[in-house]
Scaffold this motif. Sequence first.
Motif, PDB file in Angstrom:
ATOM      1  N   GLN A   1      13.924  37.803  51.972  1.00 48.77           N
ATOM      2  CA  GLN A   1      15.232  37.326  52.405  1.00 48.77           C
ATOM      3  C   GLN A   1      15.819  36.475  51.285  1.00 48.77           C
ATOM      4  N   GLN A   2      16.779  37.016  50.598  1.00 47.14           N
ATOM      5  CA  GLN A   2      17.372  36.372  49.450  1.00 47.14           C
ATOM      6  C   GLN A   2      18.825  36.033  49.718  1.00 47.14           C
ATOM      7  N   THR A   3      19.292  35.045  49.067  1.00 49.89           N
ATOM      8  CA  THR A   3      20.714  34.714  49.131  1.00 49.89           C
ATOM      9  C   THR A   3      21.267  34.711  47.743  1.00 49.89           C
ATOM     10  N   TYR A   4      22.508  35.095  47.631  1.00 49.15           N
ATOM     11  CA  TYR A   4      23.142  35.160  46.320  1.00 49.15           C
ATOM     12  C   TYR A   4      23.467  33.755  45.831  1.00 49.15           C
ATOM     13  N   SER A   5      23.028  33.462  44.624  1.00 43.97           N
ATOM     14  CA  SER A   5      23.203  32.106  44.104  1.00 43.97           C
ATOM     15  C   SER A   5      23.964  32.094  42.805  1.00 43.97           C
ATOM     16  N   GLY A   6      24.776  33.113  42.603  1.00 45.61           N
ATOM     17  CA  GLY A   6      25.568  33.156  41.383  1.00 45.61           C
ATOM     18  C   GLY A   6      26.626  32.079  41.385  1.00 45.61           C
ATOM     19  N   PRO A   7      27.271  31.886  40.252  1.00 42.85           N
ATOM     20  CA  PRO A   7      28.279  30.810  40.151  1.00 42.85           C
ATOM     21  C   PRO A   7      29.475  31.089  41.027  1.00 42.85           C
ATOM     22  N   SER A   8      29.937  30.056  41.719  1.00 36.62           N
ATOM     23  CA  SER A   8      31.154  30.219  42.501  1.00 36.62           C
ATOM     24  C   SER A   8      32.339  30.266  41.568  1.00 36.62           C
ATOM     25  N   GLN A   9      33.324  31.017  41.965  1.00 40.14           N
ATOM     26  CA  GLN A   9      34.508  31.192  41.127  1.00 40.14           C
ATOM     27  C   GLN A   9      35.720  30.676  41.865  1.00 40.14           C
ATOM     28  N   ALA A  10      36.358  29.679  41.306  1.00 40.08           N
ATOM     29  CA  ALA A  10      37.545  29.109  41.935  1.00 40.08           C
ATOM     30  C   ALA A  10      38.728  29.290  41.021  1.00 40.08           C
ATOM     31  N   TYR A  11      39.880  29.515  41.577  1.00 41.18           N
ATOM     32  CA  TYR A  11      41.075  29.702  40.771  1.00 41.18           C
ATOM     33  C   TYR A  11      41.506  28.381  40.186  1.00 41.18           C
ATOM     34  N   SER A  12      41.661  28.355  38.864  1.00 47.28           N
ATOM     35  CA  SER A  12      42.036  27.107  38.199  1.00 47.28           C
ATOM     36  C   SER A  12      43.261  27.277  37.334  1.00 47.28           C
ATOM     37  N   GLY A  13      44.003  28.319  37.570  1.00 43.61           N
ATOM     38  CA  GLY A  13      45.204  28.565  36.785  1.00 43.61           C
ATOM     39  C   GLY A  13      46.312  27.602  37.158  1.00 43.61           C
ATOM     40  N   PRO A  14      47.408  27.649  36.437  1.00 46.02           N
ATOM     41  CA  PRO A  14      48.524  26.724  36.710  1.00 46.02           C
ATOM     42  C   PRO A  14      49.148  27.010  38.050  1.00 46.02           C
TER      43      PRO A  14
ATOM     44  N   GLY B   1      26.732  48.140  52.976  1.00 40.69           N
ATOM     45  CA  GLY B   1      25.493  48.163  52.207  1.00 40.69           C
ATOM     46  C   GLY B   1      24.990  46.765  51.912  1.00 40.69           C
ATOM     47  N   SER B   2      24.155  46.683  50.874  1.00 42.99           N
ATOM     48  CA  SER B   2      23.513  45.421  50.520  1.00 42.99           C
ATOM     49  C   SER B   2      23.787  45.065  49.071  1.00 42.99           C
ATOM     50  N   PRO B   3      25.051  44.792  48.707  1.00 41.61           N
ATOM     51  CA  PRO B   3      25.342  44.457  47.313  1.00 41.61           C
ATOM     52  C   PRO B   3      24.625  43.187  46.883  1.00 41.61           C
ATOM     53  N   PHE B   4      23.885  43.276  45.767  1.00 39.09           N
ATOM     54  CA  PHE B   4      23.110  42.148  45.247  1.00 39.09           C
ATOM     55  C   PHE B   4      22.177  41.566  46.307  1.00 39.09           C
ATOM     56  N   GLY B   5      21.697  42.422  47.202  1.00 40.88           N
ATOM     57  CA  GLY B   5      20.762  41.977  48.231  1.00 40.88           C
ATOM     58  C   GLY B   5      21.400  41.362  49.451  1.00 40.88           C
ATOM     59  N   LEU B   6      22.723  41.250  49.494  1.00 41.35           N
ATOM     60  CA  LEU B   6      23.424  40.665  50.646  1.00 41.35           C
ATOM     61  C   LEU B   6      23.611  41.748  51.700  1.00 41.35           C
TER      62      LEU B   6
ATOM     63  N   ALA C   1      34.838  48.391  47.301  1.00 43.58           N
ATOM     64  CA  ALA C   1      33.904  47.721  46.379  1.00 43.58           C
ATOM     65  C   ALA C   1      32.470  48.166  46.621  1.00 43.58           C
ATOM     66  N   ILE C   2      31.865  48.740  45.571  1.00 43.15           N
ATOM     67  CA  ILE C   2      30.463  49.154  45.584  1.00 43.15           C
ATOM     68  C   ILE C   2      29.776  48.458  44.422  1.00 43.15           C
ATOM     69  N   ASN C   3      28.668  47.814  44.704  1.00 41.65           N
ATOM     70  CA  ASN C   3      27.926  47.057  43.707  1.00 41.65           C
ATOM     71  C   ASN C   3      26.453  47.453  43.756  1.00 41.65           C
ATOM     72  N   PRO C   4      25.645  46.980  42.774  1.00 44.03           N
ATOM     73  CA  PRO C   4      24.207  47.219  42.857  1.00 44.03           C
ATOM     74  C   PRO C   4      23.643  46.738  44.184  1.00 44.03           C
ATOM     75  N   GLY C   5      22.963  47.631  44.903  1.00 50.61           N
ATOM     76  CA  GLY C   5      22.458  47.335  46.237  1.00 50.61           C
ATOM     77  C   GLY C   5      23.169  48.124  47.318  1.00 50.61           C
TER      78      GLY C   5
END
Length: 463
Positions: free
Chosen positions: A46-59, A268-273, A308-312
């Motif tokens: 049982q894994q959880t995705y721990s990649g970096p969160s991405q927040a919009y920082s544009g003007p 499906g299970s993209p990146f194990g999710l 959207a289709i990703n690994p997994g």
Amino acid sequence: MVDLSQPSGRTRCRVRNSRRLAISLTGAALAWMCSTQSMMPRAAAQQTYSGPSQAYSGPSQAYSGPSRYASPQGASATASIDSTAKPALTAPGQIRSLRPSLDPSTSSVSSSSISSASIGTLPTAQSIQARREALFRELADEFDAFDRLGNLVRKVSQLVKPSVIHIEAHKSETKGGQYESYDEAGSGVVIDTADGLWVLTNRHVILGSQPAEILLRSADGRQYHPSRILSDESTDVAVMKVPDLRLPPARTGDSNQVNIGDFTIAIGSPFGLSHSVTFGILSAKGRRDLSLGDQKIDLQDFFQTDAAINPGNSGGPLLNLRGEVIGLNTAIASSSGGSEGIGFAIPINMAVQVADELIRHGRLRRGYLGVTLEPDFTVSDLGPLQAVATGGAKVKGVRRGSPAALANLQRGDIIVEFNGSHVDNDDHLVAQVGLTPIGSVVPMIIYRDGKRYRTEVKLTDVN
């Protein structure tokens, strides 16, 4: 062989990608390793995705256009005459001011002249709120119509999720003399066959794993291990028999009736999710010239989708809005390794046919025609025949004693129709022949020396 007097053909449209992308199968290798002495504990499944969160920082962008409540003709409610300017006279001795005098006794401007000066009116709080309420009502009316589509997506997700399986296959290999052990995540879908319930997935998801090393997990958390695995390398299709599997099978649709632009849903299970849902459309059909990394898939006839289709996601279902499985998600084209809106799925008619062959015979019995085809043949090579044909496969050679030889096919023949279906190119013909039942007597339309002929061929097993 019969000479046909009336030409026929269908329009062929083939899109070529001008951008070089890496096309890869979508099994997800998770980021942990095991030593040669011990296997990975199942608690790590049982894994959880721990990649970096991405927040919009544009003007930030603010609206700077004209005010919705601007005065008519651009007049301002606080405008006045410049005291240094020489006023224009509308009548002898009378000045027409944009600001009415506060002293009625000294003002020579009547009430009618004040209204004709186009003085703007600032909106009140009540009028603004009334306008907002009106917009909310308009949005509510429009949302009711639009939400019907969202409601379909929600219902399809709820209906099919119990039939989708999360797969974790434990694998090991030696690279550069170093032993590595890892889990690969993928997906599967439960289908109903003549032999009961089986889990349909991609071969590359479970390749190299023994049944005891494959963990299957349902949407409600139940876990299983397969007792039997069957797979076909030429199509990348695999099926697994699971004892005591008590999950509802998914309903399969007719992938021949799918059209470009149809809405699609991928689970499906993209990146194990596990059991993630994405939404898009069918972007293209008949993708048959894909290079899928190190794995060679001979029989290709992929759907393309921007869901959207990703690994997994490999092995998971591609659905229509009726809740029917129309494809088996298999690969992505990407320059980054993630989804870029170009995913590929095996049409479900093809996947189910291969699964049925595997279950009945233990292998896919591929049809054999016995010809060598010209790979560089294109529509432009048809010459004068372009007026009556829009595609085809050119025969480069005929093997002695083959079904093609018995059907009197010759070098230079152009096969434009096989078993009632138009032939786009050599890859298309290979896929059609390979998936035709053994022993079938199949009609063909060919062009020879500019003339159109009809013949029949009886296919044998390629093995």
